[in-house]
Design a protein around this motif. Structure first.
Motif, short mmCIF file in Angstrom:
data_model
loop_
_atom_site.label_atom_id
_atom_site.label_comp_id
_atom_site.label_asym_id
_atom_site.label_seq_id
_atom_site.Cartn_x
_atom_site.Cartn_y
_atom_site.Cartn_z
N SER A 214 0.82 -1.20 0.00
CA SER A 214 0.00 0.00 0.00
C SER A 214 0.86 1.26 0.00
O SER A 214 0.53 2.24 -0.66
CB SER A 214 -1.01 -0.05 1.14
N THR A 221 -4.63 1.75 3.02
CA THR A 221 -5.50 0.60 3.27
C THR A 221 -6.23 0.81 4.59
O THR A 221 -5.64 1.27 5.56
CB THR A 221 -4.69 -0.70 3.38
N ARG B 14 -5.39 0.45 -7.50
CA ARG B 14 -6.10 0.96 -6.34
C ARG B 14 -7.30 0.07 -5.97
O ARG B 14 -7.78 0.11 -4.85
CB ARG B 14 -6.63 2.37 -6.60
N THR B 18 -7.84 -6.24 -0.40
CA THR B 18 -6.84 -6.65 0.59
C THR B 18 -6.62 -8.16 0.59
O THR B 18 -5.49 -8.63 0.73
CB THR B 18 -7.31 -6.21 1.99
N SER B 198 -0.62 4.37 5.75
CA SER B 198 -1.23 3.05 5.64
C SER B 198 -1.29 2.38 7.01
O SER B 198 -0.36 2.52 7.80
CB SER B 198 -0.42 2.17 4.70
#
Lengths: 222, 222
Positions: A214, A221, B14, B18, B198
């Motif tokens: 990320s 994230t 993007r 996850t 992040s």
């Protein structure tokens, strides 16, 4: 406890994605935090906002398990806590063992978060004669040779494996023979287990790789 | 390195979920294991089978990032390792710090898996005067008061937070001010951070709850 939840048929529950179960844990922890702060009710959008999810996501996740909350009120925090614990199966006490009392093993034995969520570590195992017979946080360290005996005797249901990678499969095999129901594997290796034993692998490097991805791609994230 | 991978536009990247990034970590670890065993190539179905996924899942995950593999050959293991490390951003070295040298902190400082995957812990921080000035596995323990200074000086990019829950937000705020890019939070609390930093939260109880859910519902999770 609320009586508004409809018990789903088991075929439905089999289809629940792992990520939804993980989010239930997040909802539970946030609700417990809110109750400690004295909060009585919360809406799906408020709960979502606290955790970085949309209100639709929160409602969809909970809809796997029944109908919760009331229009204009939202969820009663303590009721939803009871419901989620019932769904997760943590409304009862689970007996847990830990195999491999190294650095990570010690950290987990000393971790206070498990007991409050229904998981009681009752025994640990190692092969190091210097620590066999001692106890950590009141949890006895037994010889690995006594694994099957003590797992059966204490009716242990879940095991945490924190041994080195090249010993993990052998330990897992012994746990399966002893009749364990589920294993959380912290060793950096993929275990092969019969399908009737539940398995979750924890790889501590994965989280770092997720952050690297990320940051490298400039994505935040959440 | 293979030249068959097409660099996707950043808007595509993007959108990568996850869970896909997490599975890339699993593929990477399995491929590294296979290479150590002397394996040169592998098909998507073989790789999937080793990890309990379908071949379609493996191909779909990798398709987020380009075209890999060749018909009739499959993937060349070492090439796919290079590709995945490039995607994850772990083809470069990341400098990491750890804040909170308690039991879990010590376990992570001693964990040997990070360095081999590109993460080098260069400094740790604590408030305990008895351990400030010492070092663990060659990693110095500094006073928390020197956090900003050393993070900037050593150009530290990622931080692991292993302090108690009620100190985690304050530590995170200091890390953000010091210019950190990403945080892996092991403290059992939800952190609030600016979106450009992040964040991955690691809650060790979540894995146990996942096992409890699957055992309670007699589902084998894989």
């Amino acid at each position: 406890m609320s009586s508004t939840r409809r018990k789903p048929e088991s075929p439905e529950r089999r289809d629940v994605p792992t990520v939804v179960v993980n989010r239930l844990s997040l909802y539970l922890r946030e609700l417990q935090h809110l109750v400690r702060e004295g909060r009585a009710t919360i809406s799906s959008s408020q709960l979502g906002k606290l955790l970085g999810f949309t209100d639709a996501q929160v409602r969809k996740d909970l809809a796997y398990f029944g109908h919760f909350g009331q229009p204009g009120i939202g969820y009663r925090c303590s009721e939803l806590i009871d419901e989620i614990r019932s769904i997760l199966g943590t409304d009862r006490q689970w007996t847990v063992t830990l195999v491999g009392v190294g650095n990570l093993g010690r950290a987990l034995l000393r971790y206070r978060g498990f007991t409050s969520q229904g998981f009681r570590i009752v025994a640990s195992f190692d092969v190091d004669a210097r620590i066999i017979g001692s106890s950590i946080e009141g949890i006895p360290v037994y010889s690995l040779a006594r694994l099957a005996e003590i797992v059966r005797q204490q009716r242990i249901q879940i095991a945490l494996i924190t041994v080195p990678a090249d010993e993990a499969q052998q330990v897992a095999d012994q746990l399966v023979i002893a009749g364990i129901s589920g294993i959380v594997n912290f060793a950096p290796v993929t275990l092969s287990l019969p399908t009737e034993v539940s398995l979750v692998g924890v790889d501590l490097t994965t989280e770092l790789e997720q952050i690297a991805f990320s940051v490298a791609n400039r994505i935040a994230t959440r």
